[in-house]
Structure formats: structure tokens, C-alpha cells
Scaffold this motif. Structure first.
Motif, mmCIF file in Angstrom:
data_model
loop_
_atom_site.group_PDB
_atom_site.id
_atom_site.type_symbol
_atom_site.label_atom_id
_atom_site.label_comp_id
_atom_site.label_asym_id
_atom_site.label_seq_id
_atom_site.Cartn_x
_atom_site.Cartn_y
_atom_site.Cartn_z
ATOM 1 N N THR A 132 -18.439 -15.865 -54.987
ATOM 2 C CA THR A 132 -18.549 -16.353 -53.829
ATOM 3 C C THR A 132 -17.384 -17.320 -53.037
ATOM 4 N N GLY A 133 -17.474 -17.728 -51.638
ATOM 5 C CA GLY A 133 -16.614 -18.610 -51.475
ATOM 6 C C GLY A 133 -16.759 -20.113 -51.801
ATOM 7 N N SER A 134 -18.111 -20.500 -52.055
ATOM 8 C CA SER A 134 -18.445 -21.673 -52.560
ATOM 9 C C SER A 134 -17.968 -21.815 -53.818
ATOM 10 N N GLU A 135 -18.261 -20.954 -54.542
ATOM 11 C CA GLU A 135 -17.946 -20.973 -56.117
ATOM 12 C C GLU A 135 -16.577 -21.098 -56.261
ATOM 13 N N PHE A 160 -16.542 -26.720 -42.928
ATOM 14 C CA PHE A 160 -17.691 -25.681 -43.800
ATOM 15 C C PHE A 160 -16.964 -25.116 -44.972
ATOM 16 N N HIS A 161 -17.510 -25.564 -46.316
ATOM 17 C CA HIS A 161 -17.013 -25.017 -47.270
ATOM 18 C C HIS A 161 -18.140 -24.401 -48.071
ATOM 19 N N GLY A 162 -19.341 -24.312 -47.796
ATOM 20 C CA GLY A 162 -20.311 -23.564 -48.574
ATOM 21 C C GLY A 162 -21.547 -24.305 -48.766
ATOM 22 N N ARG A 163 -22.446 -23.684 -49.677
ATOM 23 C CA ARG A 163 -24.006 -24.222 -49.555
ATOM 24 C C ARG A 163 -24.447 -24.665 -50.982
ATOM 25 N N GLY A 237 -13.740 -22.523 -39.319
ATOM 26 C CA GLY A 237 -14.602 -21.224 -39.079
ATOM 27 C C GLY A 237 -15.896 -21.619 -38.364
ATOM 28 N N GLU A 238 -16.855 -22.264 -39.147
ATOM 29 C CA GLU A 238 -18.179 -22.464 -38.583
ATOM 30 C C GLU A 238 -18.218 -23.554 -37.894
ATOM 31 N N GLY A 239 -16.869 -24.491 -37.850
ATOM 32 C CA GLY A 239 -17.071 -25.804 -37.099
ATOM 33 C C GLY A 239 -16.775 -25.361 -35.667
ATOM 34 N N ALA A 265 -6.031 -24.972 -49.450
ATOM 35 C CA ALA A 265 -6.446 -24.409 -47.997
ATOM 36 C C ALA A 265 -7.638 -23.443 -48.378
ATOM 37 N N ASP A 266 -8.692 -23.822 -47.738
ATOM 38 C CA ASP A 266 -9.985 -22.819 -47.900
ATOM 39 C C ASP A 266 -9.672 -21.715 -46.679
ATOM 40 N N GLU A 267 -9.093 -20.767 -47.373
ATOM 41 C CA GLU A 267 -9.054 -19.451 -46.563
ATOM 42 C C GLU A 267 -10.001 -18.473 -46.517
ATOM 43 N N VAL A 268 -11.333 -18.956 -47.041
ATOM 44 C CA VAL A 268 -12.235 -17.888 -47.336
ATOM 45 C C VAL A 268 -12.754 -17.186 -45.897
ATOM 46 N N GLN A 269 -12.694 -17.712 -44.627
ATOM 47 C CA GLN A 269 -12.788 -16.956 -43.519
ATOM 48 C C GLN A 269 -11.548 -16.394 -42.974
ATOM 49 N N THR A 270 -10.386 -17.350 -42.959
ATOM 50 C CA THR A 270 -9.234 -16.882 -42.382
ATOM 51 C C THR A 270 -8.300 -16.091 -43.111
ATOM 52 N N ALA A 294 -12.272 -15.465 -50.049
ATOM 53 C CA ALA A 294 -13.478 -14.596 -50.556
ATOM 54 C C ALA A 294 -13.811 -13.628 -49.344
ATOM 55 N N LYS A 295 -14.439 -14.182 -48.048
ATOM 56 C CA LYS A 295 -14.988 -13.034 -47.267
ATOM 57 C C LYS A 295 -14.192 -11.768 -47.103
ATOM 58 N N GLY A 296 -12.915 -11.748 -46.589
ATOM 59 C CA GLY A 296 -12.462 -10.455 -46.207
ATOM 60 C C GLY A 296 -11.829 -9.792 -47.617
HETATM 61 C C1 LIG Z 1 -18.171 -18.744 -45.618
HETATM 62 C C2 LIG Z 1 -17.287 -19.843 -45.933
HETATM 63 C C3 LIG Z 1 -17.489 -20.553 -47.263
HETATM 64 C C4 LIG Z 1 -18.555 -20.182 -48.214
HETATM 65 O O1 LIG Z 1 -18.339 -19.022 -48.639
HETATM 66 P P1 LIG Z 1 -19.714 -18.252 -49.358
HETATM 67 O O2 LIG Z 1 -19.334 -17.058 -49.785
HETATM 68 O O3 LIG Z 1 -21.010 -18.072 -48.373
HETATM 69 O O4 LIG Z 1 -20.385 -19.255 -50.376
HETATM 70 C C5 LIG Z 1 -16.403 -21.430 -47.790
HETATM 71 N N1 LIG Z 1 -15.581 -21.873 -46.758
HETATM 72 C C6 LIG Z 1 -15.158 -21.181 -45.504
HETATM 73 C C7 LIG Z 1 -14.347 -21.513 -44.393
HETATM 74 C C8 LIG Z 1 -16.270 -20.178 -45.114
HETATM 75 O O5 LIG Z 1 -16.127 -19.585 -43.996
#
Ligand SMILES: *Cc1c(COP(=O)(O)O)cnc(C)c1O
Length: 450
Positions: A132-135, A160-163, A237-239, A265-270, A294-296
Motif C-alpha cells: 500500500t501507499g502507506s506502507e 496526506f500520506h496514509g492511515r 492529492g487529498e489536500g 517525493a510521495d508520488e502515490v497519487q501523482t 502505489a495507486k496507479g
Molecule cells: C492514497 C495515498 C497514500 C496512501 O496510500 P494507501 O494505499 O491508501 O495506503 C499516500 N500518499 C498519497 C499521496 C496518497 O494519495
């Protein structure tokens, strides 16, 4: 339950409502859900999915919705994309899991090679895979700490970096992400984000002033020799799809390099084609030390990665990093399918074209309403921030109302923003132009109905 409908690119590309929304089967599922699933898990849509592909999601009652969310920026290459289905099906028939920590396999290495090849910078790189992105972000912090032998993590407003516990601590927004879940992880410090639209002294001063506040936090309050890493989303992203004022990220990256701080760089969404480049950092020529994706990355299968400088990534001791499922072979096969889809389908260019359509149509809508404060983003990641007329006061209710209107008229959208006042658009890159324009026509009617 509509087992006959197959998803993927051959699904009829149309907006079509055949029942009230939600329909009877969705209502029945909602009833079962309330009895079986806890209340803290919520869904933005009231309908339940049966099939998806191209630019649509078909629900269990046979209603076909235009998808402007991609399952929160995940199905960038489309749902059930051909190469993702082909590669994962083949892998499923070979083996589903051996654990990379036990008996390793080639698809993991191939994903690492591909990510090392596309990540910015000529330096030697390594990639570690997670679920996951958080991980991925947790592990980026672990790498940065072990490589620098320093404790502190610097993050930004609206992040936003995760839960998970650490990434929730790194996330800015209290409700819904943090409220009641503390105490939070220590050694997390927050700097202002260079948010041009809301910068007190105006957008023209934003990059320089935000940078000087950041630098002061690091140098005077924390002490730069205590900072392991700075973690930042190149577009938040979430911001609310906040694009940092031009020059801000470059200054931060240079500052980190001068002080031996790892720039993450948190590119989980971008990341992975969403903004019209493999990574959003590329738009400003930034070369991060570590990149989280992560996401894409895997077309909807759970896969995440940290890609970065070999000296940082190799600093962790043997056995210090891993996870039972991390880099699952089916998820790796999906990621290889995603790379094929992006390269063969020229989806980087497609993301740019989608961004142009979104921006054009939203600007056109903005000409006929006085509650769109700003339209921003890059590529297929565009948002509209809504405010009360003539002010910058967040108009959260209008966003909720528009999302509901779209949903009830066959268009699935997502909202965002620290103040809940941002409509964000993240369509799959496989959506057809006419479908996208039709969806924005529904949104236009929604504005007219407010
Ligand atoms: C979704 C997201 C995360 C967390 O990813 P998960 O897979 O939900 O744990 C972290 N950073 C960004 C920028 C996100 O959009």
C-alpha cells in the motif's frame, strides 16, 4: 448478480440509467453491508459495482456511470485493462505466492528494473516493493532514518500520506483521518505548504515565503542535523490537488541536498502517468532521493514501491525490510501489464490531452458561475476549488451537492480538500473524449441547478 456483464475495454461506453439511483440491488447490498461492515468505513457512491472498463462503471442494477475517479487514481490504464488481465491471469495459473523473502521470483525484479529505469536521475537506483501507499511511505522513512541516523520527518500542511500510525501522524487533516486515533508518532514536524490560492500575502510571494518558513523550521526549530527526511507530494492529492507555487519544490530539494536530508517525493497519487509524465516531479525537473508510488502502479492490484538512490536503499541491514505479501507475484504481473498499457497506448500524451479537455470545459463552466475560485492541477489530475461568491471562503456544501447531483445523474466524482470544498477529476486515461465531455455537461447542469 449481473454475472453476465464482463468488464474491461469492451464494456459499452455509455452513461445509462435504468433504475432509480441507487437501484433495488444496491439498496439490498447496502442493507447487508450495514449489518456486516463497521460504520467507520464509508463509500462516496451509493451504488455497488458489477463491472468496469474504459471510462465506465456498471452497477449491480445495470446502470452505467461515467467514471471520473478511477477508484481514487488507481485504474489509470482503465479497469480490467487487457495487458493487466492477460499478465495476471497467466501468473495466477503459475503460482500465486511464494513470498519474496522465502523463494524469490522474476516478476518482482522486472518491476524493480522498470521503476529504476523510469525514475528521474542518472544515479544508481534500487526499488523495494510493498502493498500500500502507506506502507511504502513508512518504509521510505525507515530507509531515510537508517541511512542518515537522524530521527525527524518534515511534512507539510494539507498533506496526506496514509492511515497507518506513522503516516496518519504525517497526514495533516484531523477529520476524518486522525480524530480520536492518537497519540501520534513522534518526530513529525509540519511546515506551511506553498498553496498559491490561499497564500496570505498573495500568490506572487508564495514560493519564497513558504520556503523561508520551511527553512526556518528545519534550521532553527528542529536542527537540520536531526532531520532524516522531508516528505512531500509534488501535487497534493487529498489536500485538494494543490500545485505548489513554482520554484518551491526545487528550493526545498536543493536545501535538502545541502544538508544531507533525504528528499522523499510521495508520488502515490501523482505517479505512473497520471499527470502526463511518469512522475509529477519531472514537470519541475526535480530529482528526488526516494520516490513512493502505489495507486496507479498495478491497475488495481495492491502494489506499492519505494524507488531511490542505491546508497540510501542499501543502507538497511539484511532482513530489516520486507513483508509477507510485499511484491506479490500477481500484483507484479499487473504492474508489468500497466507499463505495457502506458507505453503501447501512449498514455502519457493521453493524460495531457485529458487535462486540456478538463481544464477547457471547467473554465467554460466557471464563466457561468461565481463559485469556482480556482481550477488547477496537471494532466488527468484536475480540480475545481469552490468558494462563496466574491470570497475565498470554502463552499463545502456546494461540493457535496454537486457530487450528489452527478452521482444521481450517472457520473461518479470524488471530492477533496482540507476544507472539503474541492471537486477533483481523475478519470481513467482510457475514457473517450465524448464520454468525458458528456460527464462535464452533467456537472454543468449540476451548477445550474444549485
Ligand atoms: C492514497 C495515498 C497514500 C496512501 O496510500 P494507501 O494505499 O491508501 O495506503 C499516500 N500518499 C498519497 C499521496 C496518497 O494519495
Amino acid at each position: 448478480m449481473l454475472d453476465s456483464v464482463l468488464g474491461g475495454p469492451d464494456l459499452p461506453q455509455e452513461r445509462k440509467l435504468v433504475t432509480a439511483i441507487p437501484g433495488p440491488r444496491s439498496i439490498a447490498l447496502a442493507g447487508r453491508r450495514h449489518a456486516a461492515v463497521p460504520a467507520g468505513l464509508t463509500s462516496s457512491a451509493g451504488v455497488y459495482a458489477a463491472a468496469a472498463g474504459g471510462g465506465v462503471i456498471v452497477d449491480v442494477d445495470g446502470n452505467s456511470f461515467i467514471d471520473l475517479g478511477s477508484g481514487i487514481a488507481v485504474t489509470t490504464v482503465g479497469n480490467a485493462a487487457r495487458q493487466v488481465v492477460a499478465r495476471t491471469s497467466a501468473q495466477l495459473n503459475q503460482f500465486t505466492h511464494t513470498c519474496f523473502l522465502a523463494t524469490p521470483y522474476e516478476p518482482y525484479i522486472e518491476v524493480a528494473e522498470r521503476l529504476n529505469g523510469i525514475a528521474p536521475g542518472d544515479h544508481e537506483k534500487r526499488t523495494a516493493l510493498f502493498n500500500t501507499g502507506s506502507e511504502a511511505l513508512e518504509n521510505a522513512v525507515k530507509y531515510a532514518r537508517v541511512a542518515t541516523n537522524r530521527p525527524a520527518v518534515v511534512v507539510f500542511d494539507h498533506a496526506f500520506h496514509g492511515r497507518s500510525l506513522l503516516t496518519m501522524s504525517m497526514t495533516a487533516k484531523n477529520l476524518p483521518y486522525k480524530h480520536g486515533f492518537g497519540p501520534f508518532a513522534p518526530e513529525v514536524y509540519r511546515a506551511p505548504m506553498a498553496y498559491p490560492y490561499r497564500w496570505p500575502s498573495g500568490p506572487e510571494n508564495c514560493a519564497a515565503e513558504a520556503f523561508s518558513q520551511f527553512a526556518q523550521l528545519v534550521d532553527s526549530q528542529i536542527g537540520s542535523d536531526a532531520v532524516a527526511c522531508v516528505v512531500v507530494e509534488p501535487i497534493q492529492g487529498e489536500g485538494g490537488f494543490i500545485v505548489p507555487a513554482e520554484g518551491f519544490l526545487t528550493k526545498v530539494a536543493d536545501f535538502c541536498r545541502d544538508r544531507g536530508i533525504v528528499f522523499v517525493a510521495d508520488e502515490v497519487q501523482t505517479g505512473i502517468a497520471r499527470t502526463g509524465a511518469w512522475f509529477a516531479c519531472e514537470h519541475e525537473g526535480i530529482v528526488p532521493d526516494l520516490i513512493a508510488t502505489a495507486k496507479g502502479l498495478a491497475g488495481g492490484l495492491p502494489l506499492a514501491a519505494v524507488t531511490g538512490r542505491a546508497d540510501i536503499m542499501d543502507a538497511a541491514h539484511p532482513g530489516g525490510i520486507g513483508g509477507t505479501y510485499s511484491g506479490n507475484p500477481v500484483a507484479c504481473a499487473a504492474a508489468l501489464g500497466v507499463f505495457d498499457e502506458i507505453e503501447n497506448g501512449q498514455l502519457l500524451t493521453r493524460a495531457q490531452a485529458i487535462g486540456e479537455i478538463l481544464t477547457r470545459e471547467l473554465k467554460d463552466i466557471a464563466a457561468s458561475t461565481d463559485i469556482i475560485g480556482e481550477i488547477r492541477g496537471r494532466g488527468a489530475m484536475i480540480a475545481a476549488e469552490l468558494v462563496f461568491p466574491g470570497t475565498r471562503t470554502p463552499h463545502r456544501d456546494a461540493v457535496a451537492e454537486l457530487a450528489r447531483y452527478c452521482h444521481n445523474n450517472g457520473v461518479l466524482t470524488l471530492t477533496a480538500g482540507t476544507f472539503g470544498n474541492v471537486l477533483r477529476f481523475l478519470p481513467p486515461l482510457t475514457i473517450a473524449d465524448n464520454l468525458l465531455i458528456e460527464a462535464l455537461g452533467v456537472l454543468r447542469d449540476g451548477f445550474a441547478s444549485l
